[in-house]
Design a protein around this motif. Structure first.
Motif, PDB file in Angstrom:
ATOM      1  N   GLU A 168     -97.273   9.844  58.009  1.00 14.93           N
ATOM      2  CA  GLU A 168     -96.491   9.126  57.143  1.00 14.93           C
ATOM      3  C   GLU A 168     -97.447  10.782  55.653  1.00 14.93           C
ATOM      4  O   GLU A 168     -96.480  11.395  54.740  1.00 14.93           O
ATOM      5  CB  GLU A 168     -97.200   7.990  56.679  1.00 14.93           C
ATOM      6  N   TYR A 169     -98.248  11.122  55.318  1.00 11.58           N
ATOM      7  CA  TYR A 169     -98.936  12.428  54.837  1.00 11.58           C
ATOM      8  C   TYR A 169     -97.923  13.822  54.849  1.00 11.58           C
ATOM      9  O   TYR A 169     -97.161  13.680  54.103  1.00 11.58           O
ATOM     10  CB  TYR A 169    -100.464  12.806  54.840  1.00 11.58           C
ATOM     11  N   LYS A 170     -97.535  13.906  55.824  1.00 10.08           N
ATOM     12  CA  LYS A 170     -96.783  14.966  56.471  1.00 10.08           C
ATOM     13  C   LYS A 170     -94.921  14.749  56.199  1.00 10.08           C
ATOM     14  O   LYS A 170     -95.339  15.626  55.464  1.00 10.08           O
ATOM     15  CB  LYS A 170     -97.331  15.329  57.759  1.00 10.08           C
ATOM     16  N   ALA A 175     -91.012  15.785  51.535  1.00  9.36           N
ATOM     17  CA  ALA A 175     -90.200  15.492  50.409  1.00  9.36           C
ATOM     18  C   ALA A 175     -90.959  15.661  49.123  1.00  9.36           C
ATOM     19  O   ALA A 175     -89.788  16.517  48.494  1.00  9.36           O
ATOM     20  CB  ALA A 175     -90.459  13.823  51.047  1.00  9.36           C
ATOM     21  N   ALA A 176     -91.877  15.955  48.836  1.00 10.21           N
ATOM     22  CA  ALA A 176     -92.159  16.383  47.715  1.00 10.21           C
ATOM     23  C   ALA A 176     -91.748  17.866  47.721  1.00 10.21           C
ATOM     24  O   ALA A 176     -91.170  18.671  46.023  1.00 10.21           O
ATOM     25  CB  ALA A 176     -93.917  16.247  47.409  1.00 10.21           C
ATOM     26  N   HIS A 177     -91.870  18.627  48.622  1.00 10.54           N
ATOM     27  CA  HIS A 177     -91.817  19.989  48.212  1.00 10.54           C
ATOM     28  C   HIS A 177     -90.628  19.866  48.359  1.00 10.54           C
ATOM     29  O   HIS A 177     -90.290  21.340  47.932  1.00 10.54           O
ATOM     30  CB  HIS A 177     -92.547  21.003  49.003  1.00 10.54           C
ATOM     31  N   LEU A 178     -89.680  20.068  48.931  1.00 14.13           N
ATOM     32  CA  LEU A 178     -88.206  19.573  48.848  1.00 14.13           C
ATOM     33  C   LEU A 178     -87.820  20.268  47.268  1.00 14.13           C
ATOM     34  O   LEU A 178     -86.316  20.720  46.680  1.00 14.13           O
ATOM     35  CB  LEU A 178     -87.299  18.943  49.439  1.00 14.13           C
ATOM     36  N   ARG A 179     -88.553  19.207  47.549  1.00 14.38           N
ATOM     37  CA  ARG A 179     -88.091  18.850  44.945  1.00 14.38           C
ATOM     38  C   ARG A 179     -88.309  19.459  43.978  1.00 14.38           C
ATOM     39  O   ARG A 179     -88.652  19.651  43.257  1.00 14.38           O
ATOM     40  CB  ARG A 179     -88.314  17.081  45.039  1.00 14.38           C
ATOM     41  N   GLY A 180     -89.679  20.098  44.204  1.00 11.10           N
ATOM     42  CA  GLY A 180     -91.132  21.911  44.586  1.00 11.10           C
ATOM     43  C   GLY A 180     -91.400  20.778  43.500  1.00 11.10           C
ATOM     44  O   GLY A 180     -92.296  20.808  42.851  1.00 11.10           O
ATOM     45  N   LEU A 181     -92.405  20.140  43.721  1.00 16.37           N
ATOM     46  CA  LEU A 181     -93.005  19.177  43.243  1.00 16.37           C
ATOM     47  C   LEU A 181     -94.845  19.646  44.041  1.00 16.37           C
ATOM     48  O   LEU A 181     -94.796  19.831  44.447  1.00 16.37           O
ATOM     49  CB  LEU A 181     -93.179  17.743  43.555  1.00 16.37           C
ATOM     50  N   PRO A 182     -95.645  19.496  43.326  1.00 13.94           N
ATOM     51  CA  PRO A 182     -96.958  20.782  43.460  1.00 13.94           C
ATOM     52  C   PRO A 182     -97.781  19.000  44.182  1.00 13.94           C
ATOM     53  O   PRO A 182     -97.369  17.884  43.621  1.00 13.94           O
ATOM     54  CB  PRO A 182     -97.903  20.695  42.320  1.00 13.94           C
ATOM     55  N   VAL A 183     -98.533  19.325  45.118  1.00 14.02           N
ATOM     56  CA  VAL A 183     -98.812  18.362  45.718  1.00 14.02           C
ATOM     57  C   VAL A 183    -101.147  18.790  45.163  1.00 14.02           C
ATOM     58  O   VAL A 183    -101.109  19.549  46.296  1.00 14.02           O
ATOM     59  CB  VAL A 183     -98.507  18.046  47.394  1.00 14.02           C
TER      60      VAL A 183
END
Length: 316
Positions: A168-170, A175-183
């Motif tokens: 789930e984490y992966k 999904a966040a990186h596809l939108r350019g969101l930093p994690v």
């Protein structure tokens, strides 16, 4: 020397990018958790007594009131005049997206709030929530998605009743990186059954996903938790401060300098902390990590073969 001479800290990263001090301002928006309300499970993680860390958990003030109270404290303590609204307590994406949009929007209405940092679980970031955060970022706001992974070992996560696994984490990171969101990923050192080897393994798996930020926490035992009962029965032994400092330094040495450390330790207040006692002494641990890196002659990224570490010349 100071810790930022050895580690790429979030505070220094913000200072470089904004040209002035920017400080996180913690907000309790009254959320719950799917691992407590029956959606995923009940009772929560074995170590969790989140309400004890957030005195206003039952009846939190409004977002605007919390920001006003926080800015008064931070201005006096740090001199910061710009802030990131840190939605911290429990699972801060666990609601309808319309409600989240309204909630986040209230924080961003404040003229001195430059962005958001949203703490949540990897299994609570559906596409519509990520789209919302991405849209806020596109408007020029600083936006961080903070994912509480704690360990990359499914066995360890099951042991603490986490309610999700590494898969789930992966998926959430991708999904966040596809939108350019930093994690920013949270890792807990000293979970039951875990030591140095397991911590290094978790770090490797997280870094393989190219996360932008990390937080390290020591596992501490607080009142009102299942972990407290396990500790009383001698079923759990926490790390010593020396062990924590050594393992944290190992992880820092193996982290590329491009990754920002939002935190390298965590504390609990003395009125709820059972053990270890050193978890109430934030600065002693921070100074200990700095001293450990100095004695080793290393810094963030020093043990990477590709030369992506901080310059040792900067650390003396």
């Amino acid at each position: 020397m100071a810790l930022p001479d050895y580690i790429n800290t979030f505070g220094q990263d913000l200072l470089r990018r904004y040209g002035e001090r920017v400080h996180k301002l913690a907000i309790n928006a009254g959320f719950t958790c799917p691992n407590r309300d029956g959606s995923k499970g009940r009772g929560g993680c074995t170590f969790c007594n989140n309400a004890s860390f957030n005195p206003n958990a039952k009846q939190p003030h409004t977002v605007a009131e919390q920001i006003e109270a926080g800015r008064r404290v931070l201005l006096k303590r740090t001199g910061a005049r710009r802030y990131i609204a840190y939605f911290q307590a429990y699972t801060n994406t666990y609601a309808d997206v319309e409600y989240l949009a309204e909630l986040y929007g209230k924080a961003l209405e404040e003229p001195d709030v430059v962005g958001l940092s949203v703490g949540t679980r990897p299994d609570c970031v559906p596409d519509e929530v990520l789209d919302l955060l991405s849209g806020l970022q596109a408007k020029g706001h600083e936006v961080w998605l903070e994912l509480g992974l704690q360990s990359a070992s499914d066995t360890a996560l099951e042991r603490v009743n986490r309610g999700h696994g590494f898969a789930e984490y992966k998926n959430a990171v991708r999904a966040a990186h596809l939108r350019g969101l930093p994690v920013c990923t949270h890792l807990i050192l000293g979970l039951p059954g875990e030591g140095r080897k397991e911590a290094l393994s978790s770090l490797d798996k997280v870094l393989n996903l190219s996360v932008e930020g990390l937080k390290l926490h020591p596992l501490h035992v607080v009142k009102g938790t299942l972990l407290a009962n396990q500790w009383r029965r001698n079923e759990y032994l926490p790390l010593s401060s020396e062990e924590y400092i050594s393992i944290a330094a190992d992880l820092i040495e193996r982290t590329p300098r491009s990754v920002v450390y939002h935190r390298v330790t965590g504390t609990a207040s003395k009125d709820i902390l059972l053990t270890p006692e050193w978890c109430s002494k934030k600065w002693a641990i921070l100074n200990g990590i700095e001293s450990e890196l100095w004695q080793r002659g290393t810094c963030q990224g020093s043990r990477l073969a590709n030369g992506s570490g901080l310059s040792l010349e900067k650390t003396g």
